[in-house]
Write a protein that holds these residues in place. Structure first.
Motif, short mmCIF file in Angstrom:
data_model
loop_
_atom_site.label_atom_id
_atom_site.label_comp_id
_atom_site.label_asym_id
_atom_site.label_seq_id
_atom_site.Cartn_x
_atom_site.Cartn_y
_atom_site.Cartn_z
N ASN A 168 4.95 -5.51 -1.82
CA ASN A 168 4.11 -5.57 -1.14
C ASN A 168 3.88 -5.71 0.82
OD1 ASN A 168 1.66 -5.47 -3.08
ND2 ASN A 168 3.01 -6.94 -3.67
N THR A 169 4.09 -4.41 1.02
CA THR A 169 3.93 -4.86 2.39
C THR A 169 3.01 -4.76 3.49
OG1 THR A 169 5.50 -2.21 2.17
CG2 THR A 169 4.54 -2.60 4.84
N ARG A 170 3.27 -5.97 4.56
CA ARG A 170 2.31 -6.75 5.02
C ARG A 170 2.94 -7.04 6.76
NH1 ARG A 170 1.14 -8.00 0.42
NH2 ARG A 170 0.54 -9.98 0.12
N LEU A 171 1.86 -6.37 7.49
CA LEU A 171 2.19 -6.77 9.46
C LEU A 171 1.80 -8.33 9.44
CD1 LEU A 171 2.93 -5.11 11.71
CD2 LEU A 171 0.69 -4.44 12.18
N GLU A 222 8.52 -15.38 11.83
CA GLU A 222 9.21 -15.07 10.70
C GLU A 222 9.80 -16.41 10.03
OE1 GLU A 222 12.61 -11.87 8.95
OE2 GLU A 222 12.65 -12.01 10.96
N LYS A 223 9.69 -17.44 11.34
CA LYS A 223 10.37 -18.87 10.22
C LYS A 223 9.12 -19.43 9.86
CE LYS A 223 14.62 -19.01 13.37
NZ LYS A 223 15.19 -19.58 14.25
N THR A 224 8.01 -18.96 10.60
CA THR A 224 7.35 -20.36 10.00
C THR A 224 6.61 -20.04 8.73
OG1 THR A 224 6.27 -20.63 12.30
CG2 THR A 224 4.59 -20.84 10.30
N GLN A 232 7.66 -9.47 -4.14
CA GLN A 232 8.40 -9.19 -2.94
C GLN A 232 7.46 -9.20 -1.67
OE1 GLN A 232 10.89 -11.31 -4.91
NE2 GLN A 232 12.41 -9.84 -3.26
N LEU A 233 8.23 -9.85 -0.74
CA LEU A 233 6.77 -9.20 0.48
C LEU A 233 8.43 -8.56 1.36
CD1 LEU A 233 4.95 -12.99 0.92
CD2 LEU A 233 4.39 -10.42 -0.39
N ASP A 234 7.57 -7.59 1.66
CA ASP A 234 8.28 -7.06 2.41
C ASP A 234 7.27 -6.62 3.96
OD1 ASP A 234 9.30 -4.73 4.96
OD2 ASP A 234 8.68 -3.11 4.08
N ILE A 235 7.74 -8.11 5.08
CA ILE A 235 6.76 -8.45 6.63
C ILE A 235 7.60 -7.69 7.76
CG2 ILE A 235 5.74 -9.93 7.60
CD1 ILE A 235 5.97 -11.90 5.33
N TYR A 292 0.56 -0.04 5.15
CA TYR A 292 0.46 -1.99 5.43
C TYR A 292 -0.42 -2.26 4.00
CZ TYR A 292 3.47 -2.32 9.15
OH TYR A 292 4.79 -2.37 10.24
N ASP A 293 -0.22 -2.74 3.21
CA ASP A 293 -0.95 -3.18 2.19
C ASP A 293 -1.82 -4.34 2.57
OD1 ASP A 293 0.29 -2.12 0.06
OD2 ASP A 293 1.54 -2.93 0.52
#
Length: 97
Positions: free
Chosen positions: A2-5, A18-20, A34-37, A83-84
């Motif tokens: 799943n693609t996120r922005l 990203e760390k948060t 699985q997340l692709d951010i 983006y999803d």
């Protein structure tokens, strides 16, 4: 995946956001998601998506100086990739709304 922005809040950065979100991403992966951010950085100093006069908060501002720059940066990211889901925090969420 799943693609996120993801758009961070004022005073933060793409790297800090990203760390948060590591616990969120880890929990999702543990549960088979699985997340692709992609994390976008705000264009103004201090991790701001727009600038405000002193002692002014976004919720009581009469205008957001530089909003157009941030909106264009976000639109460019959205045009470059499908983006999803889009996630925003604080100023990042306001920008998305």
């Amino acid at each position: 995946p799943n693609t996120r922005l993801a758009l961070h809040g004022k005073g933060s950065s793409a790297a800090l956001f990203e760390k948060t979100l590591v616990p969120f991403v880890t929990t999702a992966a543990t549960n088979g998601l699985q997340l692709d951010i992609d994390y976008l950085d705000a264009p103004f100093a201090g991790g701001q998506w727009w600038t405000l006069p002193p002692n002014t908060r976004s919720f009581n501002a009469k205008s957001y100086q530089g909003f157009d720059v941030s909106a264009m940066r976000t639109l460019e990211a959205l045009r470059a990739k499908k983006y999803d889901f889009i996630l925003g925090h604080s100023q990042g969420a306001i920008l998305l709304s």
